[in-house]
Design an enzyme around this catalytic site. Structure first.
Site, PDB file in Angstrom:
ATOM      1  CG  ASP A  39       9.698  58.887 -46.632  1.00 53.76           C
ATOM      2  OD1 ASP A  39       9.164  57.785 -46.831  1.00 53.76           O
ATOM      3  OD2 ASP A  39       9.053  59.921 -46.349  1.00 53.76           O
ATOM      4  CD  GLU A 209       4.965  56.849 -52.265  1.00 58.09           C
ATOM      5  OE1 GLU A 209       4.201  57.814 -52.475  1.00 58.09           O
ATOM      6  OE2 GLU A 209       4.938  56.162 -51.221  1.00 58.09           O
TER       7      GLU A 209
END
Length: 327
Positions: A39, A209
């Site tokens: 991420d 997401e």
């Protein structure tokens, strides 16, 4: 003499603990640094590249964040534990998806914590503050900024976006829903939209997401991750609109696995080199030798556009990008 030698060893050890140099190869620059990290948010502060990733581990061990800096995209310096749950009393586990922005003279690090599953659990999106990019960071609000499921969006995967007029937005959301909200100038809360709603849903088709947004040629590029983060189908798709509020119509995928290189390529960010049309996509992927969902590495590729402004499909590589200094 022994006392002097001992003192010198202490100095060297303390410097090593505070800052470890991680050198990349100019031939094979992916992953850009060693260790399991996911991420990643990439940005630039004072002609230095910075990457803020999730420490990829089981949630109960995800209790801190490291950062990495580089002047040339190939040699990286590790800044360990810039944020720790010790400094965030309400955060216990699952610290992830950092997003950072400089506002006036401070650095604000937005993060998700605790992986809450309903409105009754403690956690959500928090903010930490520091006077330097490498921290140390401390809790800014003493509580989460967002701790409820608005419009069905799990309060995770936060991204802070600064618009052309200086307005800051929080774009976030898991569980296949994405919200946007107008942040107050001091980041202590939100300014309602004209219809008095605090969060507007901007979820595009197939969104899962990992939202990210940037502006190019006065167009708003909205990007996100699709598929399952633990599987090979994880990927990045995007849309283009005339406003940060959309509407965003999905154009297609631009980053996905290559069975010859790595799987699970997704949850990215974009770095634009100042005063140029050079863009880099920073993302994570899983080596072919790994089956553990948390075995993720941070990588980088150049991102290019066609004559119509569409993002060209990105080929994931082991080479990554060449050395690039910021002028």
């Amino acid at each position: 003499m022994k006392n002097v030698l001992f003192f010198l060893i202490l100095i060297v050890c303390s410097k090593t603990t505070a800052q470890t140099v991680v050198s990349g190869s100019t031939k094979n620059n992916n992953p850009i640094f060693s260790g399991w990290y996911a991420d990643p948010e990439g940005t630039i502060f004072d002609k230095t590249y910075w990457v803020y990733p999730t420490f990829s581990a089981i949630y109960d061990k995800q209790v801190f964040l490291d950062a990495f800096s580089s002047r040339d995209l190939t040699h990286w310096t590790k800044h360990p534990r810039i944020l720790d749950t010790i400094a965030i009393k309400w955060a216990k586990r699952a610290i992830w998806s950092p997003s950072i922005i400089k506002n006036k003279n401070n650095y604000f690090l937005f993060f998700g914590a605790n992986d809450i599953q309903n409105d009754n659990e403690i956690g959500g999106i928090g903010i930490a503050i520091a006077s330097k990019p490498e921290g140390p960071y401390k809790d800014y609000l003493g509580k989460p900024l967002v701790d409820k499921f608005y419009n069905g969006a799990q309060p995770i995967d936060q991204f802070v976006f600064r618009d052309k007029d200086g307005q800051h937005y929080l774009i976030y959301g898991g569980w296949k829903h994405c919200n946007i909200g107008k942040l107050k100038p001091d980041f202590t809360g939100f300014v309602p939209f004209e219809d008095q709603t605090v969060f507007k849903e901007i979820t595009p088709e197939n969104y899962v997401e990992g939202p990210f947004m940037f502006i190019r040629n006065n167009k708003y590029y909205f990007m996100w991750s699709e598929g399952g983060w633990g599987g090979p189908d994880y990927c990045v798709a995007y849309a283009i609109a005339d406003s940060p509020l959309g509407p965003f119509k999905r154009i297609g995928k631009i980053l996905e696995q290559d069975p010859e290189i790595a799987t699970g390529a997704g949850h990215h960010s974009v770095i634009k080199v100042p005063n140029s049309d050079t863009y880099y996509i920073v993302y994570h992927r899983r080596p072919l030798t790994q089956t553990d969902a948390n075995s993720r590495e941070t990588c980088i590729e150049e991102m290019n556009f066609d004559e119509k402004g569409f993002i060209k499909p990105i080929v994931i590589t082991n080479e990554g990008v060449k050395e690039h200094w910021i002028k």
